[in-house]
Design an enzyme around this catalytic site. Structure first.
Site, mmCIF file in Angstrom:
data_model
loop_
_atom_site.group_PDB
_atom_site.id
_atom_site.type_symbol
_atom_site.label_atom_id
_atom_site.label_comp_id
_atom_site.label_asym_id
_atom_site.label_seq_id
_atom_site.Cartn_x
_atom_site.Cartn_y
_atom_site.Cartn_z
ATOM 1 N N ASP A 32 0.843 -1.201 0.000
ATOM 2 C CA ASP A 32 0.000 0.000 0.000
ATOM 3 C C ASP A 32 0.882 1.256 0.000
ATOM 4 O OD1 ASP A 32 -3.216 0.500 0.966
ATOM 5 O OD2 ASP A 32 -1.829 2.194 1.079
ATOM 6 N N ILE A 33 0.498 2.213 -0.811
ATOM 7 C CA ILE A 33 1.281 3.445 -0.980
ATOM 8 C C ILE A 33 1.205 4.329 0.272
ATOM 9 C CG2 ILE A 33 -0.511 4.960 -1.939
ATOM 10 C CD1 ILE A 33 1.412 5.638 -4.207
ATOM 11 N N ASN A 89 -13.023 -3.120 2.407
ATOM 12 C CA ASN A 89 -13.932 -1.996 2.559
ATOM 13 C C ASN A 89 -14.894 -1.967 1.384
ATOM 14 O OD1 ASN A 89 -12.757 -0.865 4.945
ATOM 15 N ND2 ASN A 89 -11.084 -0.064 3.690
ATOM 16 N N GLY A 95 -15.341 3.782 3.870
ATOM 17 C CA GLY A 95 -14.193 4.568 3.417
ATOM 18 C C GLY A 95 -13.538 4.028 2.167
ATOM 19 N N GLN A 96 -14.203 3.123 1.454
ATOM 20 C CA GLN A 96 -13.609 2.613 0.204
ATOM 21 C C GLN A 96 -13.255 3.782 -0.710
ATOM 22 O OE1 GLN A 96 -16.078 -0.045 -2.151
ATOM 23 N NE2 GLN A 96 -14.415 -0.508 -3.573
ATOM 24 N N SER A 97 -11.996 3.806 -1.135
ATOM 25 C CA SER A 97 -11.546 4.923 -1.974
ATOM 26 C C SER A 97 -11.146 4.477 -3.371
ATOM 27 C CB SER A 97 -10.383 5.653 -1.304
ATOM 28 O OG SER A 97 -9.310 4.762 -1.067
ATOM 29 N N HIS A 102 -10.311 -5.096 -3.369
ATOM 30 C CA HIS A 102 -8.998 -5.475 -2.843
ATOM 31 C C HIS A 102 -9.135 -5.882 -1.389
ATOM 32 C CE1 HIS A 102 -9.654 -1.144 -2.496
ATOM 33 N NE2 HIS A 102 -9.036 -1.211 -1.323
ATOM 34 N N LEU A 103 -8.271 -6.813 -1.020
ATOM 35 C CA LEU A 103 -8.212 -7.312 0.347
ATOM 36 C C LEU A 103 -6.977 -6.705 1.010
ATOM 37 C CD1 LEU A 103 -9.300 -9.475 2.410
ATOM 38 C CD2 LEU A 103 -7.878 -11.146 1.203
ATOM 39 N N HIS A 104 -7.195 -5.962 2.109
ATOM 40 C CA HIS A 104 -6.065 -5.399 2.860
ATOM 41 C C HIS A 104 -5.508 -6.471 3.794
ATOM 42 C CE1 HIS A 104 -6.968 -0.993 2.184
ATOM 43 N NE2 HIS A 104 -8.181 -1.477 1.968
HETATM 44 P P1 AMP Z 1 -9.745 1.424 0.258
HETATM 45 O O1 AMP Z 1 -9.863 2.688 1.074
HETATM 46 O O2 AMP Z 1 -10.182 0.193 0.984
HETATM 47 O O3 AMP Z 1 -10.412 1.587 -1.089
HETATM 48 O O4 AMP Z 1 -8.200 1.224 0.042
HETATM 49 C C1 AMP Z 1 -7.477 1.771 -1.014
HETATM 50 C C2 AMP Z 1 -6.038 1.684 -0.637
HETATM 51 O O5 AMP Z 1 -5.249 1.831 -1.801
HETATM 52 C C3 AMP Z 1 -5.574 2.775 0.350
HETATM 53 O O6 AMP Z 1 -5.026 2.151 1.501
HETATM 54 C C4 AMP Z 1 -4.526 3.544 -0.445
HETATM 55 O O7 AMP Z 1 -3.463 3.985 0.352
HETATM 56 C C5 AMP Z 1 -4.083 2.539 -1.483
HETATM 57 N N1 AMP Z 1 -3.554 3.061 -2.734
HETATM 58 C C6 AMP Z 1 -4.061 4.053 -3.489
HETATM 59 N N2 AMP Z 1 -3.337 4.228 -4.610
HETATM 60 C C7 AMP Z 1 -2.355 3.297 -4.559
HETATM 61 C C8 AMP Z 1 -1.265 2.962 -5.426
HETATM 62 N N3 AMP Z 1 -1.055 3.612 -6.583
HETATM 63 N N4 AMP Z 1 -0.434 1.954 -5.049
HETATM 64 C C9 AMP Z 1 -0.634 1.315 -3.882
HETATM 65 N N5 AMP Z 1 -1.645 1.572 -3.036
HETATM 66 C C10 AMP Z 1 -2.489 2.555 -3.363
#
Ligand code: AMP
Ligand code: ZN
Length: 116
Positions: A32-33, A89, A95-97, A102-104
């Protein structure tokens, strides 16, 4: 299948850089970035599915592969010794962004429960 406007599709195709930990025909696992724990990996299906609830019965094997990969990477990194958490999420309140499912995998510190 790849969506040009999707950040994770771009990571998977290599258009965006990433720290890739594992890759096969079905999955990409990268760091994760913006990590929320010392170990924060994302287990991502290569197929674009926007949200967990949009998986279909045809994706049953793919969902199994995600869980299996999470287990194997946790064992490989010895995360089972102290513990870890798997999170998906979905939607606004979670808070899905990134709308590519994806699975954290979070580990390396004491995680709070209930989650914030
Ligand atoms: P979510 O909030 O569950 O949708 O998680 C999205 C995750 O993706 C967040 O933890 C971000 O930090 C991560 N993220 C966003 N852009 C990137 C990227 N280019 N490479 C790696 N992780 C990313
Ligand atoms: Zn995508």
């Amino acid at each position: 299948m790849e969506r040009d406007d999707c950040i994770f599709c771009q990571v998977i195709s290599g258009k965006l850089p990433s720290k890739m930990e594992y890759e096969d025909e079905y999955l990409a696992i990268f760091w994760d970035i913006n990590p929320q724990a010392p170990t924060h990996l994302l287990i991502v299906p290569k197929k674009h599915v926007s949200r967990f609830s949009e998986f279909t019965d045809d994706d049953f094997d793919l969902m199994g592969k995600m869980m299996d990969a999470a287990r194997k990477i946790a064992l490989k990194l010895n995360l089972n010794e102290k513990g870890f958490r798997l999170v998906i999420n979905e939607g606004r309140d979670s808070g899905q962004s990134i709308f590519h499912v994806h699975l954290h995998l979070l580990s390396g510190r004491r995680l709070m429960w209930p989650p914030g």
